[in-house]
Design an enzyme around this catalytic site. Structure first.
Site, mmCIF file in Angstrom:
data_model
loop_
_atom_site.group_PDB
_atom_site.id
_atom_site.type_symbol
_atom_site.label_atom_id
_atom_site.label_comp_id
_atom_site.label_asym_id
_atom_site.label_seq_id
_atom_site.Cartn_x
_atom_site.Cartn_y
_atom_site.Cartn_z
ATOM 1 C CB CYS A 1 -6.151 -1.935 -5.291
ATOM 2 S SG CYS A 1 -6.556 -0.695 -4.037
ATOM 3 C CG ASN B 1 -10.928 2.044 -2.231
ATOM 4 O OD1 ASN B 1 -11.988 2.471 -1.815
ATOM 5 N ND2 ASN B 1 -10.370 2.546 -3.310
ATOM 6 C CB CYS C 1 -1.983 2.178 -1.883
ATOM 7 S SG CYS C 1 -1.482 2.206 -0.147
ATOM 8 N NE ARG C 2 -2.282 -2.161 -5.121
ATOM 9 C CZ ARG C 2 -2.428 -3.461 -5.084
ATOM 10 N NH1 ARG C 2 -1.895 -4.197 -6.050
ATOM 11 N NH2 ARG C 2 -3.100 -4.043 -4.111
ATOM 12 C CB SER C 3 -8.237 1.246 -6.440
ATOM 13 O OG SER C 3 -8.567 1.227 -5.082
HETATM 14 P P1 4NP Z 1 -3.857 -1.079 -1.856
HETATM 15 O O1 4NP Z 1 -2.688 -1.331 -0.785
HETATM 16 O O2 4NP Z 1 -4.473 -2.437 -2.130
HETATM 17 O O3 4NP Z 1 -3.137 -0.540 -3.041
HETATM 18 O O4 4NP Z 1 -4.821 -0.097 -1.226
HETATM 19 C C1 4NP Z 1 -2.885 -1.966 0.441
HETATM 20 C C2 4NP Z 1 -3.386 -1.273 1.496
HETATM 21 C C3 4NP Z 1 -3.547 -1.899 2.714
HETATM 22 C C4 4NP Z 1 -3.203 -3.225 2.869
HETATM 23 C C5 4NP Z 1 -2.700 -3.936 1.785
HETATM 24 C C6 4NP Z 1 -2.541 -3.306 0.562
HETATM 25 N N1 4NP Z 1 -3.339 -3.868 4.142
HETATM 26 O O5 4NP Z 1 -2.943 -5.042 4.252
HETATM 27 O O6 4NP Z 1 -3.857 -3.256 5.070
#
Ligand code: 4NP
Length: 178
Positions: free
Chosen positions: A13, A16, A18-20
């Site tokens: 994602c 790294n 939340c989703r992945s």
């Molecule tokens: P992820 O979510 O891609 O599912 O891990 C996010 C985590 C952090 C950020 C964006 C999306 N950020 O902008 O810091």
């Protein structure tokens, strides 16, 4: 998929955190349950949160379903991953674009014949969320984290069916996943 060489899957994602990481743990759960010889890892296209544990909200919602994300640490996707992994799964279409861009760099760096990774969407074979993005929950409410889990569970079940259909081989073939 029951060969001695494990099949290696990387969930990707943006951050790294939340989703992945959720996808990694959920997909591992369903592969283990099906007795598949699969190794699963996760990474982010960005380097926003190097070595950070998964977001506390992801951990909390996952824990309610019995998944423990606490030991995971964030890292960025690197060109070597296209050599190491058989399958790289993007959570959304922006991730997919960024993964494909880095794959072109990996081709220049190592030569196309050295790359083993097929690239696909997490939801590619999911009958309930067909080719749908796993929405980024980071700036949203609790529902978003539950939705990530719902989609990861549904898509992981679909991938397990694909993995089960693969014949045991000494060298794993590239899956026809796109
Ligand atoms: P992820 O979510 O891609 O599912 O891990 C996010 C985590 C952090 C950020 C964006 C999306 N950020 O902008 O810091």
């Amino acid at each position: 998929m029951s060969s001695q060489t494990p099949y290696k899957v990387l969930c990707v994602c943006l951050g790294n955190i939340c989703r992945s990481p959720t996808a990694e743990i959920v997909l591992r759960h369903f592969c283990d349950e099906a007795n598949l010889n699969v190794i699963i890892d996760s990474a982010g296209t960005s380097n926003y949160h190097p070595n950070k544990a998964p977001d506390s909200r992801s951990q909390l919602h996952a824990k309610k379903r019995g998944y423990d994300l606490s030991a995971l640490r964030a890292r960025q996707l690197i060109t070597q991953d296209f050599i190491e992994f058989d399958l790289i799964l993007a959570m959304d279409y922006e991730n997919l674009d960024n993964i494909q861009q880095l794959m072109r760099r990996a081709e220049q760096e190592f030569g196309a014949s050295q790359l083993r990774a097929a690239v696909s969407l997490m939801s590619q074979h999911d009958p309930d969320f067909p080719q749908q993005e796993v929405p980024d929950p980071y700036y949203g409410g609790q529902d978003g984290f539950e939705h990530v889990l719902n989609q990861c569970e549904s898509s992981s079940r679909a991938w397990v069916q694909i993995f089960k259909a693969q014949k045991p081989q000494s060298k794993q073939p590239k899956l026809k996943v796109n």
